[in-house]
Design a protein around this motif. Structure first.
Motif, PDB file in Angstrom:
ATOM      1  N   GLU A 117      39.726  33.272  47.680  1.00  0.00           N
ATOM      2  CA  GLU A 117      41.126  33.505  48.056  1.00  0.00           C
ATOM      3  C   GLU A 117      42.102  33.077  46.973  1.00  0.00           C
ATOM      4  O   GLU A 117      43.229  33.594  46.908  1.00  0.00           O
TER       5      GLU A 117
ATOM      6  N   LYS B 253      43.707  36.097  45.039  1.00  0.00           N
ATOM      7  CA  LYS B 253      44.909  36.804  45.501  1.00  0.00           C
ATOM      8  C   LYS B 253      46.140  35.905  45.434  1.00  0.00           C
ATOM      9  O   LYS B 253      47.260  36.405  45.299  1.00  0.00           O
TER      10      LYS B 253
ATOM     11  N   PRO C 216      48.627  38.289  42.431  1.00  0.00           N
ATOM     12  CA  PRO C 216      49.039  39.126  43.555  1.00  0.00           C
ATOM     13  C   PRO C 216      49.217  40.604  43.234  1.00  0.00           C
ATOM     14  O   PRO C 216      49.154  41.436  44.137  1.00  0.00           O
TER      15      PRO C 216
ATOM     16  N   GLU D  16      39.870  41.788  52.629  1.00  0.00           N
ATOM     17  CA  GLU D  16      40.986  40.937  53.045  1.00  0.00           C
ATOM     18  C   GLU D  16      40.986  39.610  52.288  1.00  0.00           C
ATOM     19  O   GLU D  16      42.046  39.056  51.962  1.00  0.00           O
TER      20      GLU D  16
ATOM     21  N   ASP E 130      42.492  40.536  48.948  1.00  0.00           N
ATOM     22  CA  ASP E 130      43.435  41.655  48.909  1.00  0.00           C
ATOM     23  C   ASP E 130      42.967  42.676  47.878  1.00  0.00           C
ATOM     24  O   ASP E 130      43.684  43.054  46.951  1.00  0.00           O
TER      25      ASP E 130
ATOM     26  N   TYR F  97      41.714  45.906  45.793  1.00  0.00           N
ATOM     27  CA  TYR F  97      42.117  47.289  45.534  1.00  0.00           C
ATOM     28  C   TYR F  97      40.911  48.220  45.640  1.00  0.00           C
ATOM     29  O   TYR F  97      41.040  49.386  45.991  1.00  0.00           O
TER      30      TYR F  97
END
Length: 352
Positions: free
Chosen positions: A106, A109, A113, A143, A146, A148
């Motif tokens: 995590e 992200k 961002p 998730e 995040d 792509y």
């Protein structure tokens, strides 16, 4: 599993992990003494599966799942965001099975961002899961960072020499198709150091958006697992890894294999050690290239920004010296192939 992840980091940093040649020295780009452009005219901007990025270069898959891995991912993410380049994460299975280490992914992200981030799951693990669980894992992996895009890594050679390995590949293609239907994002299939052949690329055509060749000639997980087996006194695994540590398709040859039959996006990885290697990969037909081991070393040595900057400068200089104003021009520059690569192309009937 967490100890194994840290073992992988330390062994990947060391020279024991580096095996074979990617054959980039078999690709000689012809010097253009009259390029008719200034170095400042060279434009590195590129497309990454539909996303605009600052260069056709990104941070390859490395790690996650331990405190050290979390610190590495945080620093890599900061650098990726600063330079505007994409970033893979390492295999996320460890976090899907142990939520307490989710933070080690995590952080990506949190610190990056805006750049395209690539989630990463292993084919043998997906093959053993029911369809509903596959979808659940993919959604959670996306998730978590995040993402792509989603990468499914093929690591058959690693799995057979890893003492804890899971060499289960029956039904993998159908699970890849399921991921593509479920995720609604670009799907990449990648190797981890043994290359992808034209036969496999043909089976993936129309199924996935991109193939990351992950060729022989850089970090060898077969060699890494052999070193782990040696340390644990597991002689059979050590012996098998020694026999098969040079097994695979050199990266330059794998790019030709894939590009001959696959009209989608091609990513070069495996033994890329400079921006010049990246230029050679792009000239062979790749759309993008990544590096892992040199960036792992750089981040652990506290010089990640310097390393990325050097690679981008080397790429820009190579483009200038062949008269390529844009990245797409590299595919059209004249080149000469060395005897090993030329013979491979001829015997395999490749278009490269």
């Amino acid at each position: 599993m967490e100890k194994r992840k840290d073992d992988h980091i330390h062994l990947a940093y060391s020279d024991v992990s580096q095996v074979g040649s990617p054959w980039f020295d078999e690709v000689l780009l012809i010097h253009n003494a009259l390029p008719e452009l200034d170095l400042a005219d060279v434009d590195l901007s590129a497309d990454f599966l539909g996303a605009k990025v600052s260069a056709p270069f990104g941070i390859g898959a490395m790690t996650g799942g331990t405190e050290l891995a979390g610190k590495i991912n945080a620093e890599l993410a900061k650098a990726a965001e600063e330079f505007g380049i994409p970033m893979y994460v390492g295999s996320q299975r460890v976090a899907l099975q142990n939520p307490s280490v989710r933070w080690t992914f995590e952080v990506v992200k949190q610190h990056a961002p805006t750049i395209p981030k690539v989630a990463n799951l292993g084919a043998p693990q997906l093959s053993a899961l029911p369809e509903e669980k596959v979808v659940e894992w993919v959604v959670e992996a996306v998730e978590m960072i995040d993402a792509y895009a989603v990468a499914i890594h093929l690591n058959a050679a690693q799995e057979v020499v890893q003492p804890e390995g899971e060499p289960r590949f029956r039904g993998v293609l159908e699970k890849i198709k399921l991921v593509k239907r479920a995720v609604g994002k670009p799907v990449i299939v990648k190797e981890v150091g043994n290359g992808i052949s034209k036969e496999v690329a043909e089976r993936l055509a129309g199924v996935v958006d991109a193939i990351d060749v992950g060729g022989l000639g850089g970090t060898s997980f077969v060699s890494i697992e052999g070193a782990r087996a040696l340390g644990a006194g597991l002689e059979l695994y050590r012996r098998i890894s020694e026999v098969f540590k040079t097994w695979g398709i050199p990266t330059a040859a794998s790019i030709c294999e894939v590009r001959s039959v696959f009209g989608g996006y091609v990513i070069a990885s495996g033994g890329v050690r400079s921006g010049l290697d990246g230029a050679r990969a792009l000239a062979l037909g790749a759309n993008f290239f990544t590096m892992s081991q040199p960036l792992l070393r750089a981040v652990l040595d506290g010089r990640i920004r310097e390393e990325i900057s050097a690679v981008l400068t080397e790429l820009k200089v190579a483009m200038f010296l062949v008269g390529a104003r844009r990245v797409s021009d590299l595919a059209k520059v004249p080149r000469v192939y060395g005897p090993r690569l030329r013979e491979w192309i001829e015997q395999r009937g490749l278009r490269c």
